[in-house]
Design a protein around this motif. Structure first.
Motif, PDB file in Angstrom:
ATOM      1  N   PRO A  10       0.827  -1.207   0.000  1.00  0.00           N
ATOM      2  CA  PRO A  10       0.000   0.000   0.000  1.00  0.00           C
ATOM      3  C   PRO A  10       0.863   1.259   0.000  1.00  0.00           C
ATOM      4  O   PRO A  10       2.059   1.215   0.310  1.00  0.00           O
ATOM      5  CB  PRO A  10      -0.819  -0.122   1.288  1.00  0.00           C
ATOM      6  N   ARG A  11       0.242   2.382  -0.329  1.00  0.00           N
ATOM      7  CA  ARG A  11       0.997   3.615  -0.502  1.00  0.00           C
ATOM      8  C   ARG A  11       1.683   4.048   0.782  1.00  0.00           C
ATOM      9  O   ARG A  11       2.839   4.486   0.758  1.00  0.00           O
ATOM     10  CB  ARG A  11       0.071   4.727  -1.004  1.00  0.00           C
ATOM     11  N   ASN A  12       0.997   3.983   1.909  1.00  0.00           N
ATOM     12  CA  ASN A  12       1.627   4.440   3.142  1.00  0.00           C
ATOM     13  C   ASN A  12       2.800   3.553   3.538  1.00  0.00           C
ATOM     14  O   ASN A  12       3.787   4.017   4.109  1.00  0.00           O
ATOM     15  CB  ASN A  12       0.604   4.523   4.275  1.00  0.00           C
ATOM     16  N   LEU A  13       2.732   2.261   3.216  1.00  0.00           N
ATOM     17  CA  LEU A  13       3.859   1.373   3.507  1.00  0.00           C
ATOM     18  C   LEU A  13       5.007   1.648   2.542  1.00  0.00           C
ATOM     19  O   LEU A  13       6.172   1.651   2.933  1.00  0.00           O
ATOM     20  CB  LEU A  13       3.418  -0.085   3.407  1.00  0.00           C
ATOM     21  N   ALA A  14       4.678   1.890   1.263  1.00  0.00           N
ATOM     22  CA  ALA A  14       5.718   2.149   0.269  1.00  0.00           C
ATOM     23  C   ALA A  14       6.452   3.445   0.573  1.00  0.00           C
ATOM     24  O   ALA A  14       7.679   3.533   0.420  1.00  0.00           O
ATOM     25  CB  ALA A  14       5.114   2.198  -1.129  1.00  0.00           C
ATOM     26  N   LEU A  15       5.721   4.455   1.011  1.00  0.00           N
ATOM     27  CA  LEU A  15       6.335   5.749   1.312  1.00  0.00           C
ATOM     28  C   LEU A  15       6.951   5.798   2.700  1.00  0.00           C
ATOM     29  O   LEU A  15       7.765   6.666   2.990  1.00  0.00           O
ATOM     30  CB  LEU A  15       5.295   6.866   1.185  1.00  0.00           C
ATOM     31  N   GLY A  16       6.525   4.870   3.569  1.00  0.00           N
ATOM     32  CA  GLY A  16       6.967   4.943   4.954  1.00  0.00           C
ATOM     33  C   GLY A  16       6.391   6.135   5.669  1.00  0.00           C
ATOM     34  O   GLY A  16       6.990   6.675   6.598  1.00  0.00           O
ATOM     35  N   ASN A  17       5.189   6.548   5.238  1.00  0.00           N
ATOM     36  CA  ASN A  17       4.574   7.755   5.782  1.00  0.00           C
ATOM     37  C   ASN A  17       3.063   7.619   5.675  1.00  0.00           C
ATOM     38  O   ASN A  17       2.526   7.419   4.583  1.00  0.00           O
ATOM     39  CB  ASN A  17       5.055   8.977   5.006  1.00  0.00           C
ATOM     40  N   SER A  18       2.364   7.704   6.782  1.00  0.00           N
ATOM     41  CA  SER A  18       0.906   7.631   6.803  1.00  0.00           C
ATOM     42  C   SER A  18       0.272   8.993   7.011  1.00  0.00           C
ATOM     43  O   SER A  18      -0.890   9.094   7.430  1.00  0.00           O
ATOM     44  CB  SER A  18       0.432   6.661   7.907  1.00  0.00           C
ATOM     45  N   GLY A  19       1.021  10.057   6.745  1.00  0.00           N
ATOM     46  CA  GLY A  19       0.455  11.395   6.835  1.00  0.00           C
ATOM     47  C   GLY A  19      -0.700  11.568   5.864  1.00  0.00           C
ATOM     48  O   GLY A  19      -0.611  11.192   4.697  1.00  0.00           O
ATOM     49  N   GLY A  20      -1.785  12.129   6.337  1.00  0.00           N
ATOM     50  CA  GLY A  20      -2.981  12.269   5.518  1.00  0.00           C
ATOM     51  C   GLY A  20      -3.937  11.106   5.623  1.00  0.00           C
ATOM     52  O   GLY A  20      -5.057  11.163   5.098  1.00  0.00           O
ATOM     53  N   TYR A  21      -3.519  10.006   6.256  1.00  0.00           N
ATOM     54  CA  TYR A  21      -4.393   8.858   6.469  1.00  0.00           C
ATOM     55  C   TYR A  21      -5.189   9.034   7.762  1.00  0.00           C
ATOM     56  O   TYR A  21      -4.693   9.611   8.733  1.00  0.00           O
ATOM     57  CB  TYR A  21      -3.580   7.573   6.584  1.00  0.00           C
ATOM     58  N   ASN A  22      -6.398   8.516   7.784  1.00  0.00           N
ATOM     59  CA  ASN A  22      -7.090   8.357   9.047  1.00  0.00           C
ATOM     60  C   ASN A  22      -7.060   6.885   9.442  1.00  0.00           C
ATOM     61  O   ASN A  22      -6.546   6.040   8.703  1.00  0.00           O
ATOM     62  CB  ASN A  22      -8.534   8.885   8.974  1.00  0.00           C
ATOM     63  N   MET A  23      -7.619   6.545  10.586  1.00  0.00           N
ATOM     64  CA  MET A  23      -7.531   5.187  11.089  1.00  0.00           C
ATOM     65  C   MET A  23      -8.187   4.186  10.150  1.00  0.00           C
ATOM     66  O   MET A  23      -7.643   3.116   9.859  1.00  0.00           O
ATOM     67  CB  MET A  23      -8.195   5.103  12.459  1.00  0.00           C
ATOM     68  N   ALA A  24      -9.342   4.552   9.604  1.00  0.00           N
ATOM     69  CA  ALA A  24     -10.095   3.625   8.756  1.00  0.00           C
ATOM     70  C   ALA A  24      -9.383   3.400   7.426  1.00  0.00           C
ATOM     71  O   ALA A  24      -9.256   2.264   6.958  1.00  0.00           O
ATOM     72  CB  ALA A  24     -11.502   4.150   8.524  1.00  0.00           C
ATOM     73  N   SER A  25      -8.910   4.470   6.788  1.00  0.00           N
ATOM     74  CA  SER A  25      -8.265   4.311   5.494  1.00  0.00           C
ATOM     75  C   SER A  25      -6.953   3.553   5.620  1.00  0.00           C
ATOM     76  O   SER A  25      -6.592   2.770   4.745  1.00  0.00           O
ATOM     77  CB  SER A  25      -8.033   5.682   4.856  1.00  0.00           C
ATOM     78  N   GLY A  26      -6.220   3.785   6.717  1.00  0.00           N
ATOM     79  CA  GLY A  26      -4.989   3.045   6.923  1.00  0.00           C
ATOM     80  C   GLY A  26      -5.239   1.561   7.076  1.00  0.00           C
ATOM     81  O   GLY A  26      -4.529   0.733   6.504  1.00  0.00           O
ATOM     82  N   ALA A  27      -6.265   1.200   7.855  1.00  0.00           N
ATOM     83  CA  ALA A  27      -6.591  -0.218   8.029  1.00  0.00           C
ATOM     84  C   ALA A  27      -7.122  -0.829   6.738  1.00  0.00           C
ATOM     85  O   ALA A  27      -6.838  -1.987   6.414  1.00  0.00           O
ATOM     86  CB  ALA A  27      -7.618  -0.370   9.149  1.00  0.00           C
ATOM     87  N   LEU A  28      -7.877  -0.060   5.966  1.00  0.00           N
ATOM     88  CA  LEU A  28      -8.435  -0.568   4.712  1.00  0.00           C
ATOM     89  C   LEU A  28      -7.337  -0.855   3.698  1.00  0.00           C
ATOM     90  O   LEU A  28      -7.364  -1.878   3.013  1.00  0.00           O
ATOM     91  CB  LEU A  28      -9.425   0.448   4.141  1.00  0.00           C
ATOM     92  N   ASP A  29      -6.362   0.034   3.613  1.00  0.00           N
ATOM     93  CA  ASP A  29      -5.276  -0.173   2.659  1.00  0.00           C
ATOM     94  C   ASP A  29      -4.423  -1.380   3.019  1.00  0.00           C
ATOM     95  O   ASP A  29      -3.793  -1.983   2.154  1.00  0.00           O
ATOM     96  CB  ASP A  29      -4.389   1.070   2.596  1.00  0.00           C
TER      97      ASP A  29
END
Length: 511
Positions: free
Chosen positions: A360-379
């Motif tokens: 997922p994008r946040n894992l690839a970037l090493g950055n979850s900025g801009g994510y909320n709890m639900a979108s992070g878990a969904l990705d």
């Protein structure tokens, strides 16, 4: 001459000269077939785009001449691109974790015997041969190089009754096409670049292992083209088989050009910033373009004859007021550069480039900025599914064979299971093996347990959800203990019983 019937339409072809009927038939058939789908039509707008499409077989499309530059470029990009290297390290570490453990589920053994077999493999043999580290290396090579090889070897120095170990070998060393023509005999079996296949089953029967890596460049070390054929039962070959090919290609291959583009764009942005910082000021001449910027001598030649001094720079102190030569205007270099677009470009490109690796994008970037709890878990849902699929593949291609060979050797070593620890047992493991002949040929029924891949960042919410489902009889102890916490139900309650007993013996009632 009788009229030809168009097999595509069932109607006669147009009236043409007999010599042109074949050409007309071909034209009308092609026109009829292409008229059904826009995607199969070749026009002058898309012919360049589709010119590389072919009908090559899987093995022809992924021949050595294709796989060699593919893995070389994948290694180069992985070694020089921080994002790609980080993604591969993350997916390898998340998948392997602390390493798999075997859980015996065979009802022919009692709980003590099951636990004894599990300890002998998980805590004894697997740790001796560093199985977790070798599986990690295999997952990394599978993503970067396309395939992983482990050859079973006999290691007399291994401090264990079973001397079988596994040597991790790079895929370059498994090849037969480097042999000179005079040494290659006509193959008796179907063979593809170091892999021979059974004529009957079509499965690999032998692998050709070169004595040395073909890329070895150490001083006084000449890569040897000699090797030996190793039976397939002694080889663990793990790769992603998208088509019916027999050698793997890098999982990074579809987007390697994008990773190169990302590095080029980053260097261009940095270079732009450096140029803007280096050129503190510019002198703009207001003279005509066909005049010289330097005074002329009596013969009409520039007074400065050294080209190296024509564009000398001079420092400008902060806050300095100065006078510039007549005919020149002092300006600052416009520092505008695509800095505002850089983050957007990087985010979009990394997201696309990491997609074949199922990161997922946040894992690839090493950055979850801009994510909320639900979108992070969904990705992370599809990422967890990808990890589970990789673990199943590892079970089938590597762990099953490793366990089978260990069990085959272990039951043939006297006292390997029934040592001093269980000598008083009236029903030793060896007696069960003697009673059931099938256990002498194959390992007991079992499952492999892996670490849980976290699906949520809030453990309290996860625990509350599990508690609600458990109390509503939607989850069982097996679902919770085995699927989530990588342990058997028996082990869980045995640990609780030990804990309660220790509390009763060592803690006061007030505590």
């Amino acid at each position: 001459m009788p009229r030809l019937i168009n097999p595509a339409t069932g109607r006669p072809f147009n009236e043409v000269q007999p010599t042109n009927q074949i050409a007309e038939m071909r034209t009308q058939i092609i026109r009829h077939l292409k008229a059904r789908y826009d995607a199969v039509q070749t026009t002058h707008q898309n012919e360049l785009h589709w010119r590389m499409a072919d009908n090559m077989s899987p093995n022809a499309a992924n021949s050595l001449s294709v796989r060699k530059p593919a893995r070389e470029r994948s290694r180069y990009e992985t070694s020089n691109n921080g994002y790609l290297k980080g993604i591969i390290l993350t997916i390898s570490s998340d998948m392997i974790g602390s390493g798999p453990t075997v859980q015996i589920t065979d009802t022919r053994f009692d709980n003590n015997q099951k636990q004894r077999i599990e300890e002998k493999f998980n805590l004894d043999y697997a740790q001796k041969i560093k199985l977790r580290r070798k599986l990690w290396q295999g997952r990394h090579a599978k993503a970067q190089d396309g395939e992983s090889f482990k050859f079973r070897i006999y290691d007399p120095e291994l401090r264990h009754p079973i001397k079988a170990d596994y040597a991790v070998v790079e895929c370059d060393q498994v090849s037969s096409l480097t042999l000179p023509t005079r040494l290659i005999k006509k193959p008796q079996k179907f063979e593809i670049d170091g892999v021979r296949f059974s004529n009957r089953s079509g499965k690999p029967s032998e692998y050709h292992l070169l004595n040395q890596h073909p890329g070895e460049t150490e001083i006084y070390s000449i890569p040897s083209i000699d090797g030996q054929w190793v039976p397939a039962r002694n080889v663990l070959h793990w790769f992603r088989q998208d088509r019916a090919w027999n050698r793997g290609i890098p999982e990074t291959l579809p987007t390697i050009p994008l990773w190169a583009l990302l590095r080029r764009y980053t260097l261009a942005v940095v270079q732009n910033a450096e140029i803007a910082a280096d050129f503190t000021a510019l002198l703009t001449s207001i003279q005509a373009a066909n005049t010289t910027a330097f005074p002329l001598d009596g013969e009409g030649q520039p007074t400065s004859t050294d080209p190296q001094t024509w564009f000398d720079s001079f420092p400008i102190d902060r806050g300095l007021m100065t006078v510039i030569p007549s005919g020149y205007d002092l300006k600052q270099l416009d520092p505008a550069q695509p800095v505002t677009m850089y983050d957007t470009f990087v985010n979009a490109l990394v997201q696309e480039a990491a997609r074949p690796l199922l990161a997922p994008r946040n894992l690839a970037l090493g950055n979850s900025g801009g994510y909320n709890m639900a979108s992070g878990a969904l990705d992370r849902q599809f990422y967890r599914q990808a990890i589970n699929q990789e673990r199943l593949s590892c079970n089938e291609e590597e762990l099953e064979q490793c366990l089978e060979y260990w069990w085959y050797e272990a039951i043939r070593i006297p006292g390997y299971f029934d040592d001093e620890y269980v000598r008083g047992n009236q029903n030793p493991i060896s007696s069960i093996v003697t009673r059931f002949q099938s256990l002498r040929e194959e390992s007991p029924r079992h499952v492999f347990r892996w670490d849980e891949v976290p699906e949520h960042t809030d453990p309290v919410k996860v625990a509350q959800a599990i508690d609600i489902l458990y109390k509503g009889h939607h989850l069982s102890d097996t679902d919770i203990q085995e699927a989530r916490y990588n342990r058997s139900v028996e082990e869980h309650y045995a640990n609780l019983e030990k804990q309660y007993q220790w509390h009763a013996e060592n803690l006061s009632p007030e505590t």
